[in-house]
Write an enzyme that holds these catalytic residues in place. Structure first.
Site, PDB file in Angstrom:
ATOM      1  N   HIS A  72       0.854  -1.420   0.010  1.00 32.44           N
ATOM      2  CA  HIS A  72      -0.149  -0.024   0.190  1.00 32.44           C
ATOM      3  C   HIS A  72       0.977   1.271   0.041  1.00 32.44           C
ATOM      4  O   HIS A  72       1.633   1.389   0.889  1.00 32.44           O
ATOM      5  CB  HIS A  72      -1.048   0.041   1.149  1.00 32.44           C
ATOM      6  CG  HIS A  72      -2.235  -0.850   0.939  1.00 32.44           C
ATOM      7  ND1 HIS A  72      -3.197  -0.877   1.861  1.00 32.44           N
ATOM      8  CD2 HIS A  72      -2.420  -1.871   0.260  1.00 32.44           C
ATOM      9  CE1 HIS A  72      -3.808  -1.380   1.428  1.00 32.44           C
ATOM     10  NE2 HIS A  72      -3.652  -2.303   0.576  1.00 32.44           N
ATOM     11  N   TYR A 202      -8.707   5.775   7.747  1.00 34.80           N
ATOM     12  CA  TYR A 202      -8.813   6.104   9.052  1.00 34.80           C
ATOM     13  C   TYR A 202      -9.816   7.500   9.242  1.00 34.80           C
ATOM     14  O   TYR A 202      -9.647   8.048   8.615  1.00 34.80           O
ATOM     15  CB  TYR A 202      -7.498   6.602   9.767  1.00 34.80           C
ATOM     16  CG  TYR A 202      -6.504   5.492   9.963  1.00 34.80           C
ATOM     17  CD1 TYR A 202      -5.776   4.920   8.942  1.00 34.80           C
ATOM     18  CD2 TYR A 202      -6.044   5.135  11.308  1.00 34.80           C
ATOM     19  CE1 TYR A 202      -4.970   4.116   8.996  1.00 34.80           C
ATOM     20  CE2 TYR A 202      -5.136   3.964  11.467  1.00 34.80           C
ATOM     21  CZ  TYR A 202      -4.405   3.545  10.242  1.00 34.80           C
ATOM     22  OH  TYR A 202      -3.402   2.600  10.431  1.00 34.80           O
ATOM     23  N   PRO A 295      -2.970   0.955  19.074  1.00 35.83           N
ATOM     24  CA  PRO A 295      -2.828   0.305  17.771  1.00 35.83           C
ATOM     25  C   PRO A 295      -2.964   1.258  16.741  1.00 35.83           C
ATOM     26  O   PRO A 295      -2.723   0.820  15.295  1.00 35.83           O
ATOM     27  CB  PRO A 295      -4.114  -0.681  17.670  1.00 35.83           C
ATOM     28  CG  PRO A 295      -4.998  -0.384  18.498  1.00 35.83           C
ATOM     29  CD  PRO A 295      -4.175   0.154  19.619  1.00 35.83           C
ATOM     30  N   LYS A 299       1.911   0.101  15.002  1.00 33.45           N
ATOM     31  CA  LYS A 299       3.568  -0.011  15.280  1.00 33.45           C
ATOM     32  C   LYS A 299       3.994  -1.217  15.884  1.00 33.45           C
ATOM     33  O   LYS A 299       4.970  -1.790  16.236  1.00 33.45           O
ATOM     34  CB  LYS A 299       3.761   1.112  16.084  1.00 33.45           C
ATOM     35  CG  LYS A 299       3.962   2.501  15.274  1.00 33.45           C
ATOM     36  CD  LYS A 299       5.025   2.433  14.196  1.00 33.45           C
ATOM     37  CE  LYS A 299       5.054   3.502  13.272  1.00 33.45           C
ATOM     38  NZ  LYS A 299       5.482   2.838  11.736  1.00 33.45           N
ATOM     39  N   TYR A 386       4.613   6.484   9.796  1.00 34.64           N
ATOM     40  CA  TYR A 386       3.773   5.519   9.597  1.00 34.64           C
ATOM     41  C   TYR A 386       4.568   4.335   8.717  1.00 34.64           C
ATOM     42  O   TYR A 386       4.357   3.395   9.144  1.00 34.64           O
ATOM     43  CB  TYR A 386       2.678   5.907   8.528  1.00 34.64           C
ATOM     44  CG  TYR A 386       1.416   4.956   8.582  1.00 34.64           C
ATOM     45  CD1 TYR A 386       0.430   4.750   9.391  1.00 34.64           C
ATOM     46  CD2 TYR A 386       1.426   3.909   7.766  1.00 34.64           C
ATOM     47  CE1 TYR A 386      -0.455   4.047   9.460  1.00 34.64           C
ATOM     48  CE2 TYR A 386       0.365   2.857   7.813  1.00 34.64           C
ATOM     49  CZ  TYR A 386      -0.662   2.937   8.413  1.00 34.64           C
ATOM     50  OH  TYR A 386      -1.535   2.003   8.473  1.00 34.64           O
TER      51      TYR A 386
END
Ligand code: FAD
Ligand code: DHB
Length: 403
Positions: A72, A202, A295, A299, A386
Site C-alpha cells: 500500500h 482512518y 494500535p 506499530k 507510518y
C-alpha cells in the site's frame, strides 16, 4: 538440559529471534503457554513497515509474504464528511507499507522453525526464570506431558508479551515505567467480504473513530472505537455494520460499505506503556513484554520485530565475550520505541473521541486533520512515521545470512 538462548513466548518476537539466532549458528529453545493452533489463529496486527518486510525477506522468511502481501502506497484520512489521501510514495521517496496479517507471519515462522528442527514447545505451564544475574540463568517450565523441566541457558529472552512472567522478574526498584491508559477500546471484526477500499481508511467521526483495513482482496478487517467496558455480547453483527456504515458514510459520493459474514470479533483495550531498561543481567526483554502502543499507528508488531533484529547480533557478540552491543541493546531499542510511542499517541488522540470531551477537543482535532491533509510538511511527518524509521533494520544491523 542446556541451551544457549532460552526464549519465553512464541509470538512474533520469540519466533523471529529464534530464527535470526539460528542463522548465526546459535541454538535456542522456545517455550509457549498456548497451543500452536491458538498462536496461529490469534487475530492481531496487519500492517508491516518497509523495514520489517525487508528483514523477513533477508532472513529467508518472505516466500508467502511476497506472494500474498498487498503493498500500500498510502492511507485515507476521513473527517467532516471528506476523505483525503496521504500518498506515502510521493511524500517519502517511494516508501510503502505491506498488508500481511500477523497470523500469517506467525504461521510462516512456526513452519520454518519446525522445518529447521528447532525446539518449540507449546502448551507449557508454570514458566519461571531465575539466576538472571549469573552467567547461567535458568528457565523452568512444565511441558505438555506434565513433566517439570529445567533449562540452563547462557541468556534468556523474555518475549512473552504484556502479561508474561519475564518483565515482573526484574526487581521493581530497577525499573522505570511510563504508562497511559486511554478511555476507549477497539472493537475489531474480521469479515468474509471484499474490502470496500483500496487503501486503509482512518475515520474521525462524532460517534468515535473507525478504521477500515483488510487481510486480502476477499477479507476485510474493520475496527470501531467503543467504551472500554463494553461487552461484545452487546454488539450483534447488525449493530456493528450499522455503526461502521455511519462512521464511514460519505454523503453524495456513491461510496458504500460492503457487508458480509463476521468471522471473528473482539474488544481490545488501549494503552501506552514503556518499561525501561529492557535488560536485567542475562535477561533481555523484547516486544510487548517491554512496551505497548495503542494500535492506531500500526506499530506494535513492527516494534517487536525491530527489537529482535537488534537483539540477535547483540547476543551473538555477547556469547563470543563482547558485551558492547548487549550493553547498548536497551537504549538502541528505546529510541525507536519512544518515537513510535509518540506517533501512536498522536494518531490516537487526533482521531478518537474522548468520552465527555467538550467541543474544543473536536475543533482542535479537525484543525490538526486539515493541516495534515493540506500541508506537505505535516503530511510528510505522518508518512515517514507510518512507513517506519529511515534506519533500515536489516542493513543497519549487518544481518549476516547464510545464502
Ligand atoms: P505476543 O504476540 O503477545 O507474544 C507473546 C507470546 O508469549 C504469546 O504467544 C503468549 O501466549 C506467550 N506467553 C505469555 N506468557 C507466557 C509465559 N508465562 N510462558 C510462555 N509463554 C508465554 N498491533 C498492531 O499494530 N495492530 C493491531 O491491530 C493490533 N491488535 C492487537 C490486538 C490485541 C488483542 C493485542 C494483545 C495486540 C494487538 N496489537 C496490534 C499489537 C501486536 O499484535 C503486538 O505488538 C505483537 O503481537 C507483539 O509481539 P510479541 O511477540 O512481542 O508479543
Ligand atoms: C490494522 C491495525 C491497526 O492498528 C492499524 O493501524 C492498521 C491496520 C489491521 O489490523 O489491519
Amino acid at each position: 538440559m542446556r541451551t544457549q538462548v532460552g526464549i519465553v513466548g512464541a509470538g512474533p518476537a520469540g519466533l523471529l529471534l529464534s530464527h535470526l539466532l539460528a542463522l548465526r549458528g546459535i541454538e535456542s529453545v522456545v517455550v509457549e503457554i498456548r497451543s500452536r493452533a491458538y498462536c496461529e489463529a490469534r487475530q492481531r496486527a496487519g500492517v508491516l513497515e518497509d523495514g520489517s518486510v525487508r528483514l523477513l525477506r533477508e532472513a529467508g522468511l518472505a516466500g508467502r509474504l511476497d506472494r500474498q502481501g498487498l503493498e500500500h502506497g498510502g492511507i485515507y484520512l476521513q473527517f467532516a464528511g471528506e476523505r483525503h489521501h496521504i500518498d506515502f510514495r510521493a511524500l517519502t521517496g517511494s516508501r510503502t507499507v505491506t498488508v500481511y496479517a500477523q497470523t500469517e507471519i506467525v504461521k510462516d515462522l512456526i513452519a520454518q522453525r519446525i522445518a529447521d528442527g528447532a525446539a518449540v514447545h507449546f502448551d507449557v505451564s508454570d514458566t519461571e526464570v531465575a539466576d538472571l544475574t549469573s552467567d547461567r540463568p535458568v528457565l523452568r517450565y512444565t511441558d505438555s506431558d506434565g513433566k517439570r523441566n529445567e533449562l540452563t541457558c547462557d541468556v534468556i529472552a523474555g518475549c512473552d508479551g504484556f502479561h508474561g512472567i519475564s518483565r515482573p522478574a526484574i526487581p521493581a526498584g530497577l525499573v522505570t515505567v511510563r504508562e497511559r491508559e486511554y478511555p476507549y477500546a477497539w472493537l475489531g471484526i474480521l469479515a468474509d467480504v471484499p474490502p470496500s477500499t483500496d487503501e486503509l481508511i482512518y475515520a474521525h467521526h462524532r460517534n468515535g473513530f473507525a478504521l477500515h483495513s483488510l487481510r486480502s482482496l476477499s477479507v476485510s478487517r474493520l475496527y470501531l472505537q467503543v467504551d472500554p467496558d463494553e461487552a461484545i455480547e452487546d454488539w450483534p453483527d447488525e449493530r456493528i455494520w450499522e455503526e461502521l456504515g455511519s462512521r464511514f458514510d460519505l454523503p453524495g459520493s456513491g461510496w458504500e460499505l460492503n457487508q458480509g459474514p463476521v468471522l471473528d470479533k473482539g474488544i481490545t483495550p488501549m494503552r501506552s506503556f514503556v518499561s525501561a531498561p529492557m535488560r536485567y543481567g542475562r535477561l533481555f526483554l523484547a516486544g510487548d513484554a517491554a512496551h505497548i502502543v495503542p494500535p492506531t499507528g500500526a506499530k506494535g508488531l513492527n516494534l517487536a520485530m525491530a527489537d529482535v533484529a537488534v537483539l540477535a547480533p547483540a547476543l551473538e557478540a555477547l556469547l563470543k565475550g563482547d558485551e558492547r552491543l548487549a550493553d547498548a541493546y536497551s537504549s538502541t531499542c528505546l529510541s525507536r520505541v519512544w518515537r513510535a510511542t509518540h506517533f501512536s499517541w498522536w494518531m490516537t488522540t487526533m482521531l478518537h473521541r474522548t468520552p465527555g470531551a467538550d467541543d474544543m477537543e473536536a475543533a482542535l482535532q479537525l484543525s490538526q486533520l486539515r493541516y495534515v491533509t493540506s500541508s506537505r510538511a505535516a503530511a510528510t511527518s505522518l508518512a515517514e512515521n507510518y512507513t517506519g524509521y529511515p534506519a533500515d533494520v536489516a542493513d543497519e544491523l549487518g544481518l549476516k545470512l547464510p545464502r
